[in-house]
Design an enzyme around this catalytic site. Sequence first.
Site, short mmCIF file in Angstrom:
data_model
loop_
_atom_site.label_atom_id
_atom_site.label_comp_id
_atom_site.label_asym_id
_atom_site.label_seq_id
_atom_site.Cartn_x
_atom_site.Cartn_y
_atom_site.Cartn_z
CB SER A 70 -0.89 0.01 1.24
OG SER A 70 -1.46 1.29 1.38
CG HIS B 68 -3.87 -1.73 -1.49
ND1 HIS B 68 -5.01 -2.46 -1.80
CD2 HIS B 68 -4.22 -0.92 -0.46
CE1 HIS B 68 -5.99 -2.12 -0.98
NE2 HIS B 68 -5.54 -1.18 -0.16
CG ASP C 252 -5.16 2.31 1.06
OD1 ASP C 252 -6.08 1.49 0.90
OD2 ASP C 252 -4.02 1.99 1.48
CG MET D 273 -8.35 7.02 2.98
SD MET D 273 -7.33 7.07 4.46
CE MET D 273 -6.59 5.45 4.39
CG HIS E 119 -9.33 0.08 -0.21
ND1 HIS E 119 -8.71 -0.18 1.00
CD2 HIS E 119 -10.67 0.08 0.06
CE1 HIS E 119 -9.62 -0.33 1.94
NE2 HIS E 119 -10.82 -0.16 1.40
CG MET F 279 -11.29 3.14 2.57
SD MET F 279 -9.70 3.07 3.40
CE MET F 279 -8.62 3.16 1.97
CG MET G 229 -11.59 -3.00 5.38
SD MET G 229 -10.11 -2.54 4.46
CE MET G 229 -9.15 -1.66 5.69
CG ASP H 31 -6.26 -2.98 3.17
OD1 ASP H 31 -5.13 -2.73 3.61
OD2 ASP H 31 -6.95 -2.14 2.55
C1 DX5 Z 1 -6.30 1.33 5.75
C2 DX5 Z 1 -5.87 1.04 4.35
C3 DX5 Z 1 -4.77 0.08 4.25
C4 DX5 Z 1 -3.48 0.55 4.85
C5 DX5 Z 1 -2.72 -0.65 5.31
O1 DX5 Z 1 -7.44 2.09 5.73
O2 DX5 Z 1 -6.95 0.54 3.60
O3 DX5 Z 1 -4.54 -0.31 2.90
O4 DX5 Z 1 -2.70 1.29 3.95
O5 DX5 Z 1 -1.64 -0.21 6.02
P1 DX5 Z 1 -0.89 -1.12 7.09
O6 DX5 Z 1 -0.37 -2.30 6.34
O7 DX5 Z 1 0.15 -0.22 7.61
O8 DX5 Z 1 -1.93 -1.52 8.10
ZN ZN Z 2 -6.51 -0.38 1.55
#
Ligand code: DX5
Ligand code: ZN
Length: 240
Positions: free
Chosen positions: A32, A57, A59, A61, A90, A92, A161, A199
């Site tokens: 990620s 990956h 993310d 948000m 991903h 969010m 998750m 994840d």
């Molecule tokens: C959290 C994200 C993850 C995050 C994982 O909301 O969706 O993808 O980047 O990070 P680690 O591996 O540090 O938990």
């Molecule tokens: Zn993620």
Amino acid sequence: MLINIRYFNINPPTLFIFLLKIKKMSHLIAPSILAADFANLQSESEMLEKSDADWFHIDVMDGVFVPNISFGMPIINAIKKFSNKPFDVHLMIVEPQKYISDFKNAGADILTVHYEVCNHLHRTLQEIKAAGMKAGVALNPHTNINVLEDIIKDIDLVCVMSVNPGFGGQSFIENTYTKVAALKKLITKKNANTLIEIDGGVTSANARRLIDCGADVLVAGSFVFKSDNPLSTISNLKTV
Ligand code: DX5
Ligand code: ZN
């Protein structure tokens, strides 16, 4: 065996899923970039490109669905220049259905939306596929896998998750093992071709057990990027 994916007109995520299903490949690793150095995204992307990582990956948000804001399409588009690996995006965010073509244009190959924000999940998944991407559904830690029973055959990837979404670097939630095993059972029962992705809080300490429970794709942020040698950390996760 060398497969010319252009000749067969197969896009990279389809090929990965196909190879996984015929058991020619082990699990996939998707670092990620949330944990990467944002001031050096070019070199971080180049590092992932030459690593044993299978996917990026990514993310996204929005500060509404989750209590944090990360980045959006311009960053994805910028790092796409440095990679030929599939982009596993991903979302969010609330109302993800509004942005499907924007994320496709930015470079997403797999687009994952959260179950918790989709009133018309079936329609949203069809729209993602119609746009030329693989369709994923993410489940928060409190969401039971049984909510996917009637739609599992339409899902290319379920992102389980294993932390509450919003931040990297959190501790892994132990109930995930039970959840992954139950999801694997559902996928087998329904004869679906769905990948299971984990994840949050993934490390070499829980990776093997997750795979044994049925995980196909491991996302790892902090464990990779905060390590002394991200390249060997990725290799270790790949061969765990
Ligand atoms: C959290 C994200 C993850 C995050 C994982 O909301 O969706 O993808 O980047 O990070 P680690 O591996 O540090 O938990
Ligand atoms: Zn993620």
